[in-house]
Design an enzyme around this catalytic site. Structure first.
Site, PDB file in Angstrom:
ATOM      1  N   LYS A 158     -13.929   1.196 -26.569  1.00  0.00           N
ATOM      2  CA  LYS A 158     -14.886   0.112 -26.842  1.00  0.00           C
ATOM      3  C   LYS A 158     -15.922   0.549 -27.874  1.00  0.00           C
ATOM      4  O   LYS A 158     -16.220  -0.166 -28.818  1.00  0.00           O
ATOM      5  CB  LYS A 158     -15.635  -0.300 -25.556  1.00  0.00           C
ATOM      6  CG  LYS A 158     -14.766  -0.781 -24.428  1.00  0.00           C
ATOM      7  CD  LYS A 158     -15.611  -1.307 -23.260  1.00  0.00           C
ATOM      8  CE  LYS A 158     -16.480  -0.253 -22.593  1.00  0.00           C
ATOM      9  NZ  LYS A 158     -15.719   0.796 -21.895  1.00  0.00           N
ATOM     10  N   ARG A 204     -20.716  -5.467 -16.823  1.00  0.00           N
ATOM     11  CA  ARG A 204     -19.789  -4.662 -16.028  1.00  0.00           C
ATOM     12  C   ARG A 204     -19.627  -5.214 -14.626  1.00  0.00           C
ATOM     13  O   ARG A 204     -18.864  -4.648 -13.844  1.00  0.00           O
ATOM     14  CB  ARG A 204     -20.313  -3.237 -15.941  1.00  0.00           C
ATOM     15  CG  ARG A 204     -19.675  -2.271 -16.953  1.00  0.00           C
ATOM     16  CD  ARG A 204     -20.429  -0.991 -16.830  1.00  0.00           C
ATOM     17  NE  ARG A 204     -19.719   0.205 -17.127  1.00  0.00           N
ATOM     18  CZ  ARG A 204     -19.894   0.921 -18.234  1.00  0.00           C
ATOM     19  NH1 ARG A 204     -20.660   0.472 -19.195  1.00  0.00           N
ATOM     20  NH2 ARG A 204     -19.291   2.076 -18.386  1.00  0.00           N
ATOM     21  N   ARG A 252     -13.203  14.380 -24.531  1.00  0.00           N
ATOM     22  CA  ARG A 252     -14.145  13.742 -25.460  1.00  0.00           C
ATOM     23  C   ARG A 252     -15.352  14.646 -25.727  1.00  0.00           C
ATOM     24  O   ARG A 252     -15.913  15.225 -24.809  1.00  0.00           O
ATOM     25  CB  ARG A 252     -14.609  12.412 -24.856  1.00  0.00           C
ATOM     26  CG  ARG A 252     -15.630  11.687 -25.698  1.00  0.00           C
ATOM     27  CD  ARG A 252     -15.734  10.228 -25.320  1.00  0.00           C
ATOM     28  NE  ARG A 252     -16.247   9.961 -23.993  1.00  0.00           N
ATOM     29  CZ  ARG A 252     -16.403   8.743 -23.500  1.00  0.00           C
ATOM     30  NH1 ARG A 252     -16.060   7.690 -24.219  1.00  0.00           N
ATOM     31  NH2 ARG A 252     -16.883   8.573 -22.286  1.00  0.00           N
ATOM     32  N   ARG A 265     -20.445  14.830 -22.558  1.00  0.00           N
ATOM     33  CA  ARG A 265     -21.326  14.039 -21.688  1.00  0.00           C
ATOM     34  C   ARG A 265     -21.235  14.554 -20.260  1.00  0.00           C
ATOM     35  O   ARG A 265     -20.163  14.896 -19.784  1.00  0.00           O
ATOM     36  CB  ARG A 265     -20.902  12.566 -21.739  1.00  0.00           C
ATOM     37  CG  ARG A 265     -21.554  11.816 -22.859  1.00  0.00           C
ATOM     38  CD  ARG A 265     -21.005  10.436 -23.011  1.00  0.00           C
ATOM     39  NE  ARG A 265     -20.874   9.691 -21.767  1.00  0.00           N
ATOM     40  CZ  ARG A 265     -20.491   8.426 -21.707  1.00  0.00           C
ATOM     41  NH1 ARG A 265     -20.186   7.774 -22.805  1.00  0.00           N
ATOM     42  NH2 ARG A 265     -20.398   7.802 -20.552  1.00  0.00           N
ATOM     43  N   ARG A 288     -15.524   6.775 -11.970  1.00  0.00           N
ATOM     44  CA  ARG A 288     -15.819   5.706 -12.944  1.00  0.00           C
ATOM     45  C   ARG A 288     -14.645   4.729 -13.047  1.00  0.00           C
ATOM     46  O   ARG A 288     -14.844   3.525 -13.180  1.00  0.00           O
ATOM     47  CB  ARG A 288     -16.155   6.321 -14.308  1.00  0.00           C
ATOM     48  CG  ARG A 288     -17.532   6.984 -14.292  1.00  0.00           C
ATOM     49  CD  ARG A 288     -17.735   7.913 -15.467  1.00  0.00           C
ATOM     50  NE  ARG A 288     -17.803   7.221 -16.738  1.00  0.00           N
ATOM     51  CZ  ARG A 288     -17.661   7.832 -17.924  1.00  0.00           C
ATOM     52  NH1 ARG A 288     -17.435   9.122 -17.979  1.00  0.00           N
ATOM     53  NH2 ARG A 288     -17.768   7.141 -19.030  1.00  0.00           N
TER      54      ARG A 288
HETATM   55  P1  AMP Z   1     -20.819   4.175 -20.781  1.00  0.00           P
HETATM   56  O1  AMP Z   1     -21.444   4.971 -21.870  1.00  0.00           O
HETATM   57  O2  AMP Z   1     -20.657   2.721 -21.148  1.00  0.00           O
HETATM   58  O3  AMP Z   1     -19.542   4.771 -20.258  1.00  0.00           O
HETATM   59  O4  AMP Z   1     -21.874   4.179 -19.562  1.00  0.00           O
HETATM   60  C1  AMP Z   1     -22.264   5.393 -18.953  1.00  0.00           C
HETATM   61  C2  AMP Z   1     -22.880   5.094 -17.598  1.00  0.00           C
HETATM   62  O5  AMP Z   1     -24.040   4.277 -17.772  1.00  0.00           O
HETATM   63  C3  AMP Z   1     -21.995   4.314 -16.637  1.00  0.00           C
HETATM   64  O6  AMP Z   1     -21.104   5.148 -15.924  1.00  0.00           O
HETATM   65  C4  AMP Z   1     -23.042   3.680 -15.740  1.00  0.00           C
HETATM   66  O7  AMP Z   1     -23.585   4.616 -14.820  1.00  0.00           O
HETATM   67  C5  AMP Z   1     -24.147   3.327 -16.726  1.00  0.00           C
HETATM   68  N1  AMP Z   1     -23.965   1.968 -17.314  1.00  0.00           N
HETATM   69  C6  AMP Z   1     -23.705   1.666 -18.616  1.00  0.00           C
HETATM   70  N2  AMP Z   1     -23.622   0.344 -18.797  1.00  0.00           N
HETATM   71  C7  AMP Z   1     -23.814  -0.201 -17.559  1.00  0.00           C
HETATM   72  C8  AMP Z   1     -23.804  -1.547 -17.072  1.00  0.00           C
HETATM   73  N3  AMP Z   1     -23.578  -2.602 -17.874  1.00  0.00           N
HETATM   74  N4  AMP Z   1     -24.054  -1.732 -15.752  1.00  0.00           N
HETATM   75  C9  AMP Z   1     -24.294  -0.699 -14.919  1.00  0.00           C
HETATM   76  N5  AMP Z   1     -24.284   0.584 -15.301  1.00  0.00           N
HETATM   77  C10 AMP Z   1     -24.043   0.833 -16.622  1.00  0.00           C
END
Ligand code: AMP
Length: 193
Positions: free
Chosen positions: A13, A88, A127, A160, A171
């Site tokens: 994404k 999400r 990654r 990360r 996740r």
């Molecule tokens: P990402 O970088 O999109 O993989 O997000 C990393 C982490 O941030 C996720 O595993 C969640 O803990 C939190 N997070 C990111 N976007 C959201 C969202 N829309 N709703 C809830 N938690 C989020």
């Protein structure tokens, strides 16, 4: 252009959104990046979000909605935005509908990127990213020219904290339980691709 990129963590994404942002001129909005900025700045919101993120759980809707509302109200979003990692959950999607209605604008498309879980695990655990310029690499599939060093800016690459194998499995579980229902939610609107 107002577009949502939907898909499991590690489906690409962020990579696709960054390329689309360059060609379309509208900003990429990653709630994950916004939350990581809040953490790095040690804000109240960042501190509250940290434990959820480290476990690979979703941050509560009200916290995410607070930063999302503030971000889409900025002037650079007037012509549109690319949402990467938001919504999400179904309540987040419903809240987004209300935000868009308040702004008097509509979503153009929701693009669902499908990738099998086994592929996701190998992608995410390999990654690496550059904290300085946000470039993304993979130790096997897209390695930097010099190990551990960003091709673009020379910054030191990092992993990360939530990209470990154990956290990735959580996740993915969270994705299937809480985010996948959005595919049906958006199918009914006719804008799902
Ligand atoms: P990402 O970088 O999109 O993989 O997000 C990393 C982490 O941030 C996720 O595993 C969640 O803990 C939190 N997070 C990111 N976007 C959201 C969202 N829309 N709703 C809830 N938690 C989020």
């Amino acid at each position: 252009m107002r577009l949502i990129l939907l898909g499991p963590p590690g489906s690409g994404k962020g990579t696709q959104a960054a390329q689309l942002a360059q060609t379309s001129g509208v900003p990429q909005i990653s709630t994950g990046d916004l939350l990581r900025e809040e953490r790095a700045g040690a804000t109240d919101l960042g501190k509250q979000a940290a434990a959820y993120m480290d476990r690979g759980d979703l941050v509560p809707d009200e916290l995410v909605l607070e930063i999302l509302r503030a971000r889409v109200s900025k002037p650079d979003c007037a012509e549109g935005f690319l949402l990467d990692g938001f919504p999400r959950t179904v309540p987040q999607a419903e809240a987004l509908d209300a935000i868009l209605q308040g702004l008097g604008v509509q979503l153009e498309a929701v693009v669902d990127i499908e990738v099998p879980d086994a592929e996701i695990e190998s992608r995410i655990t390999g990654r690496r990213s550059c904290p300085a310029c946000a470039a993304i690499y993979h130790v096997v599939m897209q390695p930097p020219k010099t190990a551990g060093e960003c091709d673009r800016c020379g910054g030191a690459l990092t992993q990360r904290s939530d990209d470990s194998a154990e956290t990735v499995r959580n996740r993915l579980r969270v994705y299937h339980e809480q985010t996948q229902p959005l595919i049906e939610y958006y199918r009914t609107t006719g804008c799902l691709h």
